[in-house]
Scaffold this motif. Structure first.
Motif, PDB file in Angstrom:
ATOM      1  N   LEU A 168      15.486  59.281  19.594  1.00 28.74           N
ATOM      2  CA  LEU A 168      14.494  60.035  19.870  1.00 28.74           C
ATOM      3  C   LEU A 168      13.963  60.042  21.510  1.00 28.74           C
ATOM      4  N   TYR A 169      14.350  59.238  22.267  1.00 25.89           N
ATOM      5  CA  TYR A 169      14.193  59.615  23.577  1.00 25.89           C
ATOM      6  C   TYR A 169      15.646  59.760  24.292  1.00 25.89           C
ATOM      7  N   ASN A 170      16.574  58.995  24.090  1.00 22.92           N
ATOM      8  CA  ASN A 170      17.836  59.291  24.679  1.00 22.92           C
ATOM      9  C   ASN A 170      18.266  60.674  24.536  1.00 22.92           C
ATOM     10  N   SER A 171      18.266  61.493  23.419  1.00 22.56           N
ATOM     11  CA  SER A 171      18.896  62.740  23.191  1.00 22.56           C
ATOM     12  C   SER A 171      18.065  63.712  24.248  1.00 22.56           C
ATOM     13  N   TYR A 179      24.856  66.066  13.629  1.00 24.08           N
ATOM     14  CA  TYR A 179      25.893  65.366  14.071  1.00 24.08           C
ATOM     15  C   TYR A 179      25.851  64.772  15.476  1.00 24.08           C
ATOM     16  N   TRP A 180      25.208  65.506  16.321  1.00 19.46           N
ATOM     17  CA  TRP A 180      25.149  65.015  17.773  1.00 19.46           C
ATOM     18  C   TRP A 180      24.172  64.015  17.938  1.00 19.46           C
ATOM     19  N   LEU A 181      23.097  63.960  17.161  1.00 20.11           N
ATOM     20  CA  LEU A 181      22.049  62.950  17.000  1.00 20.11           C
ATOM     21  C   LEU A 181      22.684  61.688  16.718  1.00 20.11           C
ATOM     22  N   GLN A 182      23.605  61.616  15.539  1.00 19.17           N
ATOM     23  CA  GLN A 182      24.424  60.522  15.171  1.00 19.17           C
ATOM     24  C   GLN A 182      25.062  60.015  16.117  1.00 19.17           C
ATOM     25  N   LEU A 183      25.828  60.746  17.016  1.00 14.24           N
ATOM     26  CA  LEU A 183      26.629  60.257  18.016  1.00 14.24           C
ATOM     27  C   LEU A 183      25.694  59.610  19.101  1.00 14.24           C
ATOM     28  N   ILE A 184      24.600  60.127  19.577  1.00 14.33           N
ATOM     29  CA  ILE A 184      23.724  59.514  20.665  1.00 14.33           C
ATOM     30  C   ILE A 184      23.391  58.380  19.970  1.00 14.33           C
ATOM     31  N   GLU A 185      22.719  58.153  18.829  1.00 10.66           N
ATOM     32  CA  GLU A 185      22.406  56.981  18.221  1.00 10.66           C
ATOM     33  C   GLU A 185      23.413  55.692  18.409  1.00 10.66           C
ATOM     34  N   SER A 186      24.709  56.231  18.093  1.00  9.42           N
ATOM     35  CA  SER A 186      25.824  55.148  18.034  1.00  9.42           C
ATOM     36  C   SER A 186      26.228  54.851  19.331  1.00  9.42           C
ATOM     37  N   MET A 219      24.171  55.263  22.288  1.00  7.38           N
ATOM     38  CA  MET A 219      23.103  54.957  23.430  1.00  7.38           C
ATOM     39  C   MET A 219      21.852  54.301  22.678  1.00  7.38           C
ATOM     40  N   GLY A 220      21.870  54.535  21.271  1.00  5.79           N
ATOM     41  CA  GLY A 220      20.629  53.832  20.550  1.00  5.79           C
ATOM     42  C   GLY A 220      19.497  54.582  20.855  1.00  5.79           C
ATOM     43  N   ASN A 221      18.450  54.473  20.169  1.00  6.96           N
ATOM     44  CA  ASN A 221      16.943  55.059  20.531  1.00  6.96           C
ATOM     45  C   ASN A 221      17.237  56.523  20.454  1.00  6.96           C
TER      46      ASN A 221
END
Length: 383
Positions: free
Chosen positions: A355-358, A342-349, A351-353
Motif C-alpha cells: 500500500l505504501y511502498n508502491s 503484476y507490479w504490485l505483486q513484485l513490490i509485495e514480494s 518490500m512488503g506493505n
C-alpha cells in the motif's frame, strides 16, 4: 502550411477527447455492481475494456488517414462505443455484461488515437501545443461528466449506470464533421525510395507512459484504503480528492500552451517533478487536505506530461506515421494499467506493505525522470 479548419471542424476534433474517458462511467458504481454479482470478479467491469483498447487502437492507427478516413473511424468508433456501453443495461447476465465491456473497449480503442493524431495533422506551432492542452482539458472534463452520470444513475439501479454511455452521442454526431488532414507531401525521391518508418522515439514515449500508469495506478486504485488507514476520511473524502485530481488536470490542460511557451524544453521535467511531489504528499500526508493537495499535483503534472509528450511525437516521427505512432503510445499507456497488477505483486514480494511502498517507489522513479529531462533535451534543435 496546414489547411484552415473552421469552428465546427475544431469542435468535432475536440469532441474525440471529450468522450475518450467513457470507461469511467462505472467507477463510482463499482460497489453497486459488485453487490449484483457477488460471485464474479466485478473488477473486470473496469479492467476488461482496457485490454481490448490495445489491439483496436493499434489497428486503427495503422489504417487511419491511409486506407480509411479519420471521419469513418470516428463514426465507427463512436457507434461501437455506444452499442457496447449501453448493452449491459438490457441484461442480467454476467457474460453479456462482459461482452458489452469488451465491445466498449474496441470502440474506445478506435477513438483513442484520433484526437491527438488530428491535432498533430491539422495544426502546427504554438497552436498545436495549445490544442493538445485543450484536448487534455476536455479529456478530464469528460471524465468528470461520466463519473457524475455514473454516480447519479447508480442511485437508480446498477443497470441504469450503463445509460451514462449515451453521453457518447455527442461524439457520434460530431464525428460526421471531422476534417481530414492533408496527406503528407511526398517528393519523387521518397516515392522511389523506402517508405517512411516510425521513429524509435514513439516507443520510448509509449514506454514512459506505460511506466507512469504502472506507477500511478496504485494511488488511484487504493486511495480509499489509504484514507481509511490514515483516518483521513472514508470513500466520500477519497472521491472528493479524485475529483480535484481531474479538475486540476483540466486547469493544466487549459494552461499548457502558456506553460510550454514559457519553459519550453523543461516542460517534461516540470510534469515529472509535480507528479513526484504529489505522490510524496499522498504517501507522507496524514490529513485529507495534504493528500488532496498531492492528488492535485499529480493531476496537474500528468496533464502537462500528456500534451508535451504527444507534441514531441509529432516532432520526431514522419507525418505519415503520426497516426500509428499515437496509437502505439495510447496502447502502451493502457497496457500499463494491466501490468500494474503484476507490479504490485513484485513490490509485495520484495518490500512488503504494498500500500505504501508502491507509492514510495513511484516518488523515486518519477523524480529521477524529472532529473533526466533537466539534463537531456528531447526537442529537435531546429524546433
Amino acid at each position: 502550411m496546414k489547411k484552415q479548419v473552421n469552428t465546427l471542424g475544431f469542435l468535432s476534433v475536440m469532441s474525440m477527447f471529450l468522450i475518450s474517458m467513457g470507461v469511467t462511467v462505472t467507477t463510482p458504481a463499482m460497489a453497486t455492481i459488485a453487490a449484483q454479482f457477488p460471485d464474479n470478479n466485478y473488477a473486470l467491469v473496469s479492467t476488461l475494456p482496457t485490454l481490448f483498447v490495445v489491439p483496436a487502437s493499434l489497428i486503427c492507427g495503422a489504417i487511419v488517414g491511409k486506407k480509411v478516413k479519420y471521419r469513418t473511424c470516428a463514426i465507427l468508433g463512436s457507434a461501437v462505443f455506444l452499442i457496447g456501453g449501453v448493452l449491459p443495461a438490457f441484461t442480467t447476465s454476467w457474460t453479456i455484461v462482459l461482452v458489452g465491456r469488451a465491445v466498449l473497449g474496441l470502440g474506445l480503442g478506435i477513438l483513442s488515437p484520433l484526437g491527438n493524431a488530428l491535432v498533430l495533422g491539422l495544426y502546427d506551432g504554438q497552436k498545436q501545443a495549445k490544442y493538445l492542452g485543450y484536448g487534455t482539458l476536455l479529456m478530464n472534463a469528460g471524465g468528470i461528466v461520466y463519473q457524475m452520470l455514473g454516480g447519479a444513475l447508480a442511485e437508480i439501479s446498477w443497470q441504469a449506470v450503463f445509460y451514462g454511455h449515451l453521453f457518447g452521442l455527442v461524439g457520434l454526431i460530431m464525428a460526421f464533421f471531422i476534417p481530414e488532414p492533408d496527406a503528407p507531401q511526398i517528393d519523387a525521391a521518397q516515392q522511389s525510395g523506402p517508405k517512411e518508418k516510425m521513429s524509435a522515439a514513439v516507443w520510448i514515449i509509449g514506454i514512459l507512459f506505460c511506466v507512469f500508469n504502472v506507477l500511478n495506478y496504485p494511488v488511484m486504485m487504493n486511495l480509499s484504503l489509504l484514507y481509511a488507514d490514515k483516518n483521513a476520511g472514508g470513500a466520500t473524502a477519497a472521491a472528493t480528492s479524485l475529483s480535484m485530481y481531474t479538475i486540476f488536470g483540466c486547469i493544466s490542460g487549459f494552461l499548457f500552451g502558456y506553460i510550454f511557451k514559457a519553459i519550453k524544453r523543461f516542460v517534461l521535467s516540470l510534469g515529472y517533478f509535480l507528479c513526484a511531489i504529489g505522490a510524496f504528499l499522498v504517501y507522507w500526508g496524514s490529513s485529507a487536505t495534504l493528500m488532496t493537495a498531492g492528488l492535485c499535483c499529480i493531476g496537474f503534472g500528468f496533464s502537462v506530461l500528456m500534451p508535451a509528450a504527444l507534441g514531441l511525437l509529432g516532432m520526431h516521427t514522419p507525418p505519415s506515421t503520426i497516426a500509428i505512432g499515437t496509437s502505439v503510445v495510447m496502447a502502451l499507456m493502457n497496457l500499463g494499467g494491466f501490468i500494474c497488477t503484476y507490479w504490485l505483486q513484485l513490490i509485495e514480494s520484495v518490500m512488503g506493505n504494498v500500500l505504501y511502498n508502491s507509492i514510495l517507489v513511484e516518488v523515486i522513479i518519477l523524480a529521477a525522470l524529472g532529473v533526466v529531462f533537466l539534463v537531456y533535451n528531447p526537442y529537435p534543435k531546429q524546433q
